[in-house]
Design an enzyme around this catalytic site. Structure first.
Site, PDB file in Angstrom:
ATOM      1  N   ASP A 134       0.817  -1.215   0.000  1.00  0.00           N
ATOM      2  CA  ASP A 134       0.000   0.000   0.000  1.00  0.00           C
ATOM      3  C   ASP A 134       0.849   1.263   0.000  1.00  0.00           C
ATOM      4  O   ASP A 134       0.315   2.370   0.026  1.00  0.00           O
ATOM      5  CB  ASP A 134      -0.956   0.014   1.201  1.00  0.00           C
ATOM      6  N   ASP A 266      18.607  -6.833  -1.834  1.00  0.00           N
ATOM      7  CA  ASP A 266      18.029  -5.495  -1.998  1.00  0.00           C
ATOM      8  C   ASP A 266      18.091  -4.690  -0.705  1.00  0.00           C
ATOM      9  O   ASP A 266      17.729  -3.507  -0.703  1.00  0.00           O
ATOM     10  CB  ASP A 266      16.582  -5.585  -2.497  1.00  0.00           C
ATOM     11  N   ASN A 267      18.556  -5.319   0.373  1.00  0.00           N
ATOM     12  CA  ASN A 267      18.753  -4.608   1.641  1.00  0.00           C
ATOM     13  C   ASN A 267      20.227  -4.447   1.979  1.00  0.00           C
ATOM     14  O   ASN A 267      20.578  -4.231   3.136  1.00  0.00           O
ATOM     15  CB  ASN A 267      18.058  -5.353   2.784  1.00  0.00           C
TER      16      ASN A 267
END
Length: 499
Positions: A134, A266-267
């Site tokens: 969201d 991706d971190n």
């Protein structure tokens, strides 16, 4: 004309420029879009230390436009906010295209020393990379990231920073219904391993080279002229430099008992920063196999697996850079120093916790022996090292040994310690230990206390906690309870990827 003139920040309002370095890479790297406003925003927390490093006045947040800007309700004139695209391996599996699903880069600000720092809103609404999300962050996770960012910085561990949190009563559904918040993060760059993976796996090699050149030119210029014994290929040299920074970062994490929880590619920061605080935890009772993330049932990211996982992630980065490096031997050679750099960096940090500036093998063995005692009984990690510091300062042996069930074993270890370190002057030992063994870390229960009050719009605990964590080696007698053992209920706190 000096490019940095475009980034000037008026003292009345912290305006940033959207015409920054990353924006100039072009549309293949990002999507320009505005944040999504939140209703009736309010201030939750601000870091005066981060504002000071930006060169902003203490009252910057009182400017009429400041709250709207950092809630995502206003876009400063001349800026071009954006969300970047990247990919990554998540829990060891290729996840494909990802990206800034709830983060929007506002632009850059110039620190007093001339360093350009990116400011990013996390929780600022949907982006093209939100997938099923969201685009929002909740108050709970925003407080955790804000406090952890500033706590890690104060501990001397490379990290993204946090400037402020804005909140709203906008409902956001997670496991339960929560409220929205936006945290402003600060870093020289938010580029991750996954950025390189995206362009490599999609065969966009021109863009891959453009990104690598960008990172080298702005952050690793020495890679253009590698030192003796380093790969002659600039991209292999970049990989080697990132590997060394990552090794140092892992040593910092392990030494303070920090667990990230979600070490996906991706971190992983290309600058060797701690990035994306989710289900992180500072160790309470020492357990080398502790898993802080309940979304990680196999323990891939357990405490003792963090260093090898970091190397796995570096291998994934190496694979992504292969179109530029060319020879696999060059890539493997670039990664090889990690295998020695990490243990050396960790041994140096652990020796410092013992009060040793020039460690030898016997100091390493002494530290390992203590960790073994702690692991058998799950002795509190932070408190054990701090009590050892107090012993060196003159506290009786019981101050240390009372933490253990097997006091005889703890006492025997302490005698070995006192004998081995007897030649080191007390003042020298104590000074090093007091800078290496924090009295306070951000335990999960402390964050929960701040979150519980913040949900009632009472931010006093959050402010007190921030003040303590900004100076974690000091005594803070008024908050001595936070320096003791965690309450029994702390062990029931469950963290997941939604944290």
């Amino acid at each position: 004309m000096d490019q940095r003139a475009n980034h000037a920040c008026p003292p009345q309002l912290p305006v940033v420029s959207g015409h920054g370095r990353f924006a100039a890479l072009g549309p293949a790297f990002h999507t320009e879009l505005h944040p999504t406003p939140i209703p009736a925003p309010h201030w939750v927390a601000r870091s005066t230390g981060m504002a000071r490093e930006l060169g902003w006045p203490a009252d910057w947040w009182q400017a009429p436009e400041a709250l709207a800007l950092f809630a995502g309700n206003r876009v400063a004139a001349g800026t071009r906010p954006l969300a970047s695209v990247y990919a990554g391996h998540q829990f060891g599996h290729w996840a494909g295209q990802l990206g800034d699903g709830r983060a929007i880069l506002l632009g850059e600000a110039v620190a007093p020393g001339g360093e350009l720092l990116e400011l990013q809103l996390k929780g600022s609404g949907l982006t093209p990379y939100s997938r099923m999300g969201d685009g929002r962050a909740v108050l709970r996770s925003s407080i955790r990231e804000f406090l952890a960012s500033e706590a890690m910085h104060a501990l001397g561990i490379p990290t993204t920073r946090a400037l402020c949190i804005t909140g709203s009563d906008l409902p956001v559904q997670r496991e339960t219904l929560e409220t929205a918040a936006v945290v402003t993060r600060v870093a020289p760059s938010f580029i991750r391993f996954g950025h390189f993976e995206h362009f490599s796996h999609s065969d966009q090699h021109a863009e891959l080279r453009q990104l690598a050149d960008f990172v080298i030119d702005h952050f690793y210029p020495a890679c253009r002229e590698p030192a003796a014994g380093q790969p002659g290929n600039a991209y292999a040299a970049l990989l080697a430099a990132v590997a060394l920074r990552t090794a140092s970062l892992m040593a910092g994490w392990q030494a303070v008992g920090f667990m990230h929880g979600v070490m996906n590619t991706d971190n992983m920061s290309i600058l060797g920063l701690t990035i994306d605080y989710g289900p992180f935890q500072f160790m309470d009772g020492f357990d080398p196999g502790h898993i802080c993330n309940h979304s990680d049932p196999t323990g891939r990211y357990a405490y003792n697996r963090q260093p090898p996982v970091a190397f796995w992630n570096l291998m994934a980065l190496a694979q992504a850079l292969m179109p530029l490096i060319g020879e696999s031997d060059h890539a493997l050679a670039a990664l090889e120093p990690y295998k020695t750099a990490f243990p050396q960096a960790l041994q140096a940090r652990m020796a410092a916790k013992l009060g040793v500036a020039e460690p030898r093998e016997q100091h390493h063995a002494l530290a390992e022996s203590l960790l073994g005692l702690m692991a058998r009984e799950h002795t509190d990690y932070t408190l054990t090292w701090r009590r050892l510091t107090e012993h060196v300062a003159g506290a009786p042996a019981d101050t240390f040994t009372e933490l253990f069930v097997d006091r005889a074993a703890a006492g025997h270890w302490l005698l070995q310690y006192d004998e081995l370190l007897a030649p080191v002057p007390q003042g020298q030992k104590l000074d090093l230990m007091q800078k290496s063994n924090p009295r306070f870390v951000l335990r999960n229960y402390m964050a929960e206390q701040a979150i519980a009050q913040a949900k009632l719009h009472d931010f006093s605990v959050l402010q007190d906690l921030l003040a303590v964590l900004e100076r974690p080696f000091d005594e803070h007698p008024e908050h001595a309870a936070w320096a003791g053992l965690p309450p029994d209920w702390a062990s029931s706190i469950h963290l997941s990827c939604s944290s």
